[in-house]
Write an enzyme that holds these catalytic residues in place. Structure first.
Site, mmCIF file in Angstrom:
data_model
loop_
_atom_site.group_PDB
_atom_site.id
_atom_site.type_symbol
_atom_site.label_atom_id
_atom_site.label_comp_id
_atom_site.label_asym_id
_atom_site.label_seq_id
_atom_site.Cartn_x
_atom_site.Cartn_y
_atom_site.Cartn_z
ATOM 1 N N CYS A 1 0.864 -1.178 0.000
ATOM 2 C CA CYS A 1 0.000 0.000 0.000
ATOM 3 C C CYS A 1 0.899 1.227 0.000
ATOM 4 O O CYS A 1 2.104 1.111 -0.217
ATOM 5 C CB CYS A 1 -0.968 -0.023 1.182
ATOM 6 S SG CYS A 1 -0.163 -0.031 2.799
ATOM 7 N N THR A 2 0.350 2.392 0.266
ATOM 8 C CA THR A 2 1.127 3.633 0.145
ATOM 9 C C THR A 2 2.285 3.702 1.135
ATOM 10 O O THR A 2 3.436 3.926 0.751
ATOM 11 C CB THR A 2 0.220 4.858 0.345
ATOM 12 O OG1 THR A 2 -0.884 4.763 -0.547
ATOM 13 C CG2 THR A 2 0.985 6.147 0.085
#
Length: 327
Positions: free
Chosen positions: A179-180
């Protein structure tokens, strides 16, 4: 010389009286002149803050001096100007909304996927027995994702649990989640393990750290971030643009919010369509009476707007989205 920085971080650690902590922490951030968005929950902290290099250093030093947050890792970006307009620090039920609040099922402090450093992730990701899983929302992975990654049709991370059944075909594979910044993977990987997936890993520090330490190789497109920058470059090795204009289909990396505040859809739109559509996703939104003024950026911030005067003679306010001045 760098004048400002933006810090991205999270920490799963129990906070007693978290609601009170959120109030005092907001005042502390304001005293440093920081701007940003922090979520405080009983389970920990999740934040992005921005300010001068000196203020950011003081903030990081203070966080690390607290035993509860001593192991917090900060992803640091040098920026030309602060990445937010105001400072928000709010108490919520979770630091990332998942709906997974049963500590007997999900507790990131006790059980998660095996953390892979960026270079370890790079070495593993192309093996035949590996599946790369993006646990982010549609508008994020439509802008950029790892080459050959499996993506899920989710509008929000809270939709992730109901999509687990779609991954059954990969149960005999090694699952590499990303994810980020890493925070969603903590719960996503824990849930996968709970559901019987045997080998689950997660990209430590997320896409942002991968870009800094592994050159972002094979991350296609840009990475969506939750501040005024909207999207950042990740890949300095073999960059490509994969996102398409919502209106005409032309390749573009520009992501905006629909100028109709009642829609406010995140979508990619090329400059030609942006001006032609006045920053809207559709003709219906273009004709909406509350449509905001489009200035070419497609980014809007919340500012107070007086709407009436109450019986005591004081103005009541709402927060109305207005465009940021183009830089």
């Amino acid at each position: 010389m760098t004048k400002y920085q933006t810090l991205l971080y999270y920490c799963y650690s129990t906070i007693e009286n978290a609601e009170l902590f959120a109030t005092t922490h907001l005042e502390f951030c304001k005293s440093l002149g920081l701007v940003g968005r922090i979520i405080v929950a009983d389970e920990g902290l999740n934040g992005t803050v921005s300010g001068t290099v000196e203020a950011c250093k003081t903030y990081m030093d203070t966080i690390h001096a607290d035993p509860r947050f001593a192991k917090t890792e900060f992803k640091i970006d040098d920026v030309e100007e602060p990445s937010f307009i105001k400072m928000h620090c709010r108490y919520k039920a979770e630091i990332v909304h998942s709906g997974l609040r049963d500590p007997h099922i999900i507790d990131p402090t006790k059980r998660t996927g095996i953390h892979l450093e960026p270079k370890e992730f790079l070495e593993m990701k192309d093996r035949e027995d590996v599946v790369i899983l993006d646990v982010r929302s549609n508008y994020e992975h439509s802008l950029g994702k790892f080459k050959n990654a499996v993506t899920l049709d989710i509008e929000n991370f809270r939709d992730f649990p109901e999509k687990i059944s779609e991954l059954e075909q990969y149960k005999d594979k090694k699952i590499l989640t990303y994810c980020t910044g890493g925070i969603k993977c903590e719960k996503a990987s824990a849930l996968l393990l709970h559901e019987g997936f045997k080998e689950v890993y997660q990209l430590h520090g997320g896409i942002i750290k991968y870009g800094k330490e592994a050159g972002g190789k094979d991350f296609e497109g840009k990475c969506y971030v939750f501040d005024n920058r909207v999207a950042v470059e990740v890949n300095t090795v073999n960059p490509v643009v994969i996102s398409k204009c919502f209106n005409c289909g032309k390749t573009t990396a520009k992501m905006i919010n629909c100028a109709n505040p009642e829609c406010n859809e995140h979508f990619t739109q090329c400059d030609d369509c942006g001006w032609a559509m006045d920053g809207c996703c559709s003709e219906v939104c273009k004709e909406h009476p509350r449509k905001r003024q489009y200035d070419g950026t497609g980014y809007y911030v919340k500012v107070p707007q007086q709407i009436n005067v109450n019986k005591k003679g004081r103005a009541d306010f709402i927060e109305e989205l207005r465009p940021v001045t183009a830089q």
